[in-house]
Design a protein around this motif. Sequence first.
Motif, PDB file in Angstrom:
ATOM      1  N   GLY A   9       0.819  -1.203   0.000  1.00 29.83           N
ATOM      2  CA  GLY A   9       0.000   0.000   0.000  1.00 29.83           C
ATOM      3  C   GLY A   9       0.853   1.252   0.000  1.00 29.83           C
ATOM      4  N   GLY A  10       0.190   2.401  -0.171  1.00 32.76           N
ATOM      5  CA  GLY A  10       0.917   3.660  -0.166  1.00 32.76           C
ATOM      6  C   GLY A  10       0.090   4.776  -0.737  1.00 32.76           C
ATOM      7  N   LEU A  11       0.775   5.882  -1.008  1.00 35.03           N
ATOM      8  CA  LEU A  11       0.145   7.069  -1.575  1.00 35.03           C
ATOM      9  C   LEU A  11       0.496   7.149  -3.057  1.00 35.03           C
ATOM     10  N   VAL A  12      -0.522   7.354  -3.887  1.00 28.72           N
ATOM     11  CA  VAL A  12      -0.319   7.422  -5.329  1.00 28.72           C
ATOM     12  C   VAL A  12      -1.270   8.459  -5.906  1.00 28.72           C
ATOM     13  N   GLN A  13      -0.869   9.070  -6.992  1.00 26.95           N
ATOM     14  CA  GLN A  13      -1.745  10.029  -7.664  1.00 26.95           C
ATOM     15  C   GLN A  13      -2.789   9.296  -8.490  1.00 26.95           C
ATOM     16  N   ALA A  14      -3.892   9.964  -8.715  1.00 27.21           N
ATOM     17  CA  ALA A  14      -4.944   9.405  -9.563  1.00 27.21           C
ATOM     18  C   ALA A  14      -4.363   9.038 -10.925  1.00 27.21           C
ATOM     19  N   GLY A  15      -4.762   7.859 -11.404  1.00 26.93           N
ATOM     20  CA  GLY A  15      -4.229   7.346 -12.657  1.00 26.93           C
ATOM     21  C   GLY A  15      -3.031   6.439 -12.484  1.00 26.93           C
ATOM     22  N   GLY A  16      -2.479   6.421 -11.289  1.00 26.53           N
ATOM     23  CA  GLY A  16      -1.302   5.608 -11.012  1.00 26.53           C
ATOM     24  C   GLY A  16      -1.654   4.162 -10.705  1.00 26.53           C
ATOM     25  N   SER A  17      -0.614   3.411 -10.333  1.00 25.57           N
ATOM     26  CA  SER A  17      -0.765   1.979 -10.080  1.00 25.57           C
ATOM     27  C   SER A  17      -0.090   1.580  -8.771  1.00 25.57           C
ATOM     28  N   LEU A  18      -0.599   0.540  -8.178  1.00 22.45           N
ATOM     29  CA  LEU A  18       0.020  -0.111  -7.023  1.00 22.45           C
ATOM     30  C   LEU A  18      -0.215  -1.599  -7.151  1.00 22.45           C
ATOM     31  N   TYR A  84      -1.793 -11.607  -5.169  1.00 23.86           N
ATOM     32  CA  TYR A  84      -1.518 -10.220  -5.514  1.00 23.86           C
ATOM     33  C   TYR A  84      -2.795  -9.527  -5.977  1.00 23.86           C
ATOM     34  N   LEU A  85      -2.788  -8.208  -5.840  1.00 23.20           N
ATOM     35  CA  LEU A  85      -3.833  -7.382  -6.429  1.00 23.20           C
ATOM     36  C   LEU A  85      -3.137  -6.237  -7.164  1.00 23.20           C
ATOM     37  N   GLN A  86      -3.111  -6.331  -8.482  1.00 21.15           N
ATOM     38  CA  GLN A  86      -2.554  -5.272  -9.306  1.00 21.15           C
ATOM     39  C   GLN A  86      -3.645  -4.239  -9.537  1.00 21.15           C
ATOM     40  N   MET A  87      -3.372  -2.997  -9.151  1.00 28.43           N
ATOM     41  CA  MET A  87      -4.377  -1.940  -9.245  1.00 28.43           C
ATOM     42  C   MET A  87      -3.871  -0.859 -10.183  1.00 28.43           C
ATOM     43  N   ASN A  88      -4.557  -0.699 -11.286  1.00 31.21           N
ATOM     44  CA  ASN A  88      -4.186   0.303 -12.284  1.00 31.21           C
ATOM     45  C   ASN A  88      -5.276   1.358 -12.395  1.00 31.21           C
ATOM     46  N   SER A  89      -4.936   2.479 -13.014  1.00 31.98           N
ATOM     47  CA  SER A  89      -5.898   3.575 -13.223  1.00 31.98           C
ATOM     48  C   SER A  89      -6.614   3.917 -11.928  1.00 31.98           C
ATOM     49  N   LEU A  90      -5.859   4.064 -10.879  1.00 32.57           N
ATOM     50  CA  LEU A  90      -6.452   4.305  -9.564  1.00 32.57           C
ATOM     51  C   LEU A  90      -7.182   5.631  -9.510  1.00 32.57           C
ATOM     52  N   LYS A  91      -8.255   5.634  -8.725  1.00 35.96           N
ATOM     53  CA  LYS A  91      -9.102   6.807  -8.552  1.00 35.96           C
ATOM     54  C   LYS A  91      -9.140   7.180  -7.067  1.00 35.96           C
ATOM     55  N   PRO A  92      -9.448   8.427  -6.747  1.00 38.10           N
ATOM     56  CA  PRO A  92      -9.572   8.794  -5.324  1.00 38.10           C
ATOM     57  C   PRO A  92     -10.574   7.922  -4.572  1.00 38.10           C
ATOM     58  N   ASP A  93     -11.623   7.445  -5.256  1.00 35.60           N
ATOM     59  CA  ASP A  93     -12.609   6.573  -4.609  1.00 35.60           C
ATOM     60  C   ASP A  93     -12.040   5.218  -4.222  1.00 35.60           C
ATOM     61  N   ASP A  94     -10.872   4.877  -4.723  1.00 37.02           N
ATOM     62  CA  ASP A  94     -10.227   3.618  -4.340  1.00 37.02           C
ATOM     63  C   ASP A  94      -9.493   3.727  -2.999  1.00 37.02           C
ATOM     64  N   THR A  95      -9.425   4.925  -2.444  1.00 38.59           N
ATOM     65  CA  THR A  95      -8.759   5.127  -1.161  1.00 38.59           C
ATOM     66  C   THR A  95      -9.466   4.336  -0.080  1.00 38.59           C
ATOM     67  N   ALA A  96      -8.699   3.485   0.612  1.00 38.26           N
ATOM     68  CA  ALA A  96      -9.263   2.616   1.643  1.00 38.26           C
ATOM     69  C   ALA A  96      -8.138   1.809   2.279  1.00 38.26           C
ATOM     70  N   GLN A 124      -2.906   0.394   3.902  1.00 40.37           N
ATOM     71  CA  GLN A 124      -3.584   1.617   3.482  1.00 40.37           C
ATOM     72  C   GLN A 124      -3.204   1.974   2.046  1.00 40.37           C
ATOM     73  N   VAL A 125      -4.226   2.267   1.263  1.00 37.23           N
ATOM     74  CA  VAL A 125      -4.036   2.798  -0.092  1.00 37.23           C
ATOM     75  C   VAL A 125      -4.698   4.166  -0.142  1.00 37.23           C
ATOM     76  N   THR A 126      -3.931   5.176  -0.511  1.00 36.55           N
ATOM     77  CA  THR A 126      -4.447   6.533  -0.619  1.00 36.55           C
ATOM     78  C   THR A 126      -4.173   7.055  -2.025  1.00 36.55           C
ATOM     79  N   VAL A 127      -5.242   7.471  -2.692  1.00 34.49           N
ATOM     80  CA  VAL A 127      -5.130   7.985  -4.055  1.00 34.49           C
ATOM     81  C   VAL A 127      -5.478   9.464  -4.032  1.00 34.49           C
ATOM     82  N   SER A 128      -4.547  10.296  -4.397  1.00 37.64           N
ATOM     83  CA  SER A 128      -4.765  11.743  -4.390  1.00 37.64           C
ATOM     84  C   SER A 128      -5.252  12.210  -5.759  1.00 37.64           C
ATOM     85  N   SER A 129      -6.059  13.254  -5.735  1.00 37.62           N
ATOM     86  CA  SER A 129      -6.625  13.769  -6.996  1.00 37.62           C
ATOM     87  C   SER A 129      -5.725  14.834  -7.616  1.00 37.62           C
TER      88      SER A 129
END
Length: 129
Positions: A9-18, A84-96, A124-129
Amino acid sequence: QVQLVESGGGLVQAGGSLRLSCTASGRTFSLYNMGWFRQTPGKEREFVSASTWSGIRTEYADSYADSVKGRFTISRDNAKNTVYLQMNSLKPDDTAVYYCAVDLHASDMYSIANEYDYWGQGTQVTVSS
């Protein structure tokens, strides 16, 4: 003793991946359903994805919540007892907080949190807008 440990987990900008990892110990998890859920404050734990064992060798079916379909991918490395859970095109609503879980009873209701027997501590996954 069954243990699940999440990481990634971590902090990523919208559109990013984790990529989240969940390493299990105490059992051979290749024969069990594994799931990912997420939770935000004041809300119930929400189904994200599951890898369900077909009952045949190492064949699995992958399932996703509509909100993540096409963006998230679940996968397993049975040799490492890791899902694993590959998460692409992350959105702020994915924050959790994201949790992995194992179902030792092969339930068909893989999207229901109460069907799972053991849980990780969450990451924790945090997606910033």
